[in-house]
Design a protein around this motif. Structure first.
Motif, mmCIF file in Angstrom:
data_model
loop_
_atom_site.group_PDB
_atom_site.id
_atom_site.type_symbol
_atom_site.label_atom_id
_atom_site.label_comp_id
_atom_site.label_asym_id
_atom_site.label_seq_id
_atom_site.Cartn_x
_atom_site.Cartn_y
_atom_site.Cartn_z
ATOM 1 N N ASN A 124 -8.039 3.782 16.291
ATOM 2 C CA ASN A 124 -7.852 2.368 15.957
ATOM 3 C C ASN A 124 -9.157 1.604 15.750
ATOM 4 O OD1 ASN A 124 -4.846 1.684 16.138
ATOM 5 N ND2 ASN A 124 -5.201 3.006 17.904
ATOM 6 N N GLN A 153 3.881 -4.819 15.999
ATOM 7 C CA GLN A 153 3.430 -3.574 15.376
ATOM 8 C C GLN A 153 3.597 -3.645 13.857
ATOM 9 O OE1 GLN A 153 1.549 -1.378 16.376
ATOM 10 N NE2 GLN A 153 2.011 0.608 15.533
ATOM 11 N N CYS A 154 4.702 -4.204 13.396
ATOM 12 C CA CYS A 154 4.897 -4.371 11.948
ATOM 13 C C CYS A 154 3.842 -5.303 11.361
ATOM 14 C CB CYS A 154 6.293 -4.912 11.655
ATOM 15 S SG CYS A 154 7.592 -3.700 11.844
ATOM 16 N N MET A 156 0.472 -3.501 11.236
ATOM 17 C CA MET A 156 0.412 -2.473 10.193
ATOM 18 C C MET A 156 0.323 -3.100 8.802
ATOM 19 S SD MET A 156 0.203 0.437 11.631
ATOM 20 C CE MET A 156 -0.694 -0.270 13.010
ATOM 21 N N LYS A 195 -3.244 -4.502 8.474
ATOM 22 C CA LYS A 195 -4.263 -3.583 8.970
ATOM 23 C C LYS A 195 -5.552 -3.596 8.138
ATOM 24 C CE LYS A 195 -4.582 1.284 10.153
ATOM 25 N NZ LYS A 195 -3.838 2.524 10.207
ATOM 26 N N SER A 196 -5.432 -3.723 6.847
ATOM 27 C CA SER A 196 -6.614 -3.679 5.979
ATOM 28 C C SER A 196 -7.545 -4.877 6.203
ATOM 29 C CB SER A 196 -6.201 -3.609 4.510
ATOM 30 O OG SER A 196 -5.498 -4.789 4.150
ATOM 31 N N ASP A 225 -2.268 2.407 16.141
ATOM 32 C CA ASP A 225 -1.967 3.754 15.650
ATOM 33 C C ASP A 225 -2.113 4.782 16.769
ATOM 34 O OD1 ASP A 225 -1.411 3.044 13.020
ATOM 35 O OD2 ASP A 225 -3.504 3.234 12.404
#
Length: 131
Positions: free
Chosen positions: A29, A74-75, A78, A81-82, A128
């Motif tokens: 992570n 978490q959604c 994700m 994330k970028s 992750d």
């Protein structure tokens, strides 16, 4: 949906699924060693208390709220994330997001929110688990 009706009678605990060792999770992570040390020093003492609280059958309604919150976070992590070079930026982003909702109860307990976010990470609920 039948599963939704029966989910409460299905056994299991917070530890039932794969989680890499914390050092490996930090690498996966991209959590900095400095932030990890801060998390450990300031919040690790709370994690067992949170776990015991969530696993107590009388707190089942809170466990459900926790699980729903984990799924939502978490959604969001994700999807965004970028935007994060390091995982600690995800924690800050979540805190800013929550503060923007002007929920005074949560804002007044910001330190508890941080502790719970760190617990979620440590417990492999957010972030992750695999490369």
């Amino acid at each position: 949906m039948y599963f939704a009706k029966e989910i409460d009678s299905i056994g299991g605990s917070l530890d039932d699924f794969y989680c890499p060792g914390i050092e490996e999770k930090n690498r996966i992570n991209n959590l900095s060693p400095e932030y990890f040390n801060y998390m450990k020093k300031e919040h690790l003492a709370y994690f067992k208390k949170i776990k015991v609280f969530l696993e107590d059958p009388k707190n089942q309604c809170y466990l459900k709220m926790y699980q729903k919150t984990v799924a939502e976070l978490q959604c969001k992590i994700m999807i965004n994330k970028s935007k994060f070079n390091r995982f600690e930026e995800a924690f800050e982003w979540i805190l800013d997001y929550v503060n923007s909702k002007n929920n005074l109860d949560i804002i007044d307990n910001r330190e508890l929110l941080i502790i719970f976010l760190h617990f979620m990470y440590w417990n492999c609920d957010i972030g992750d688990k695999y490369d």
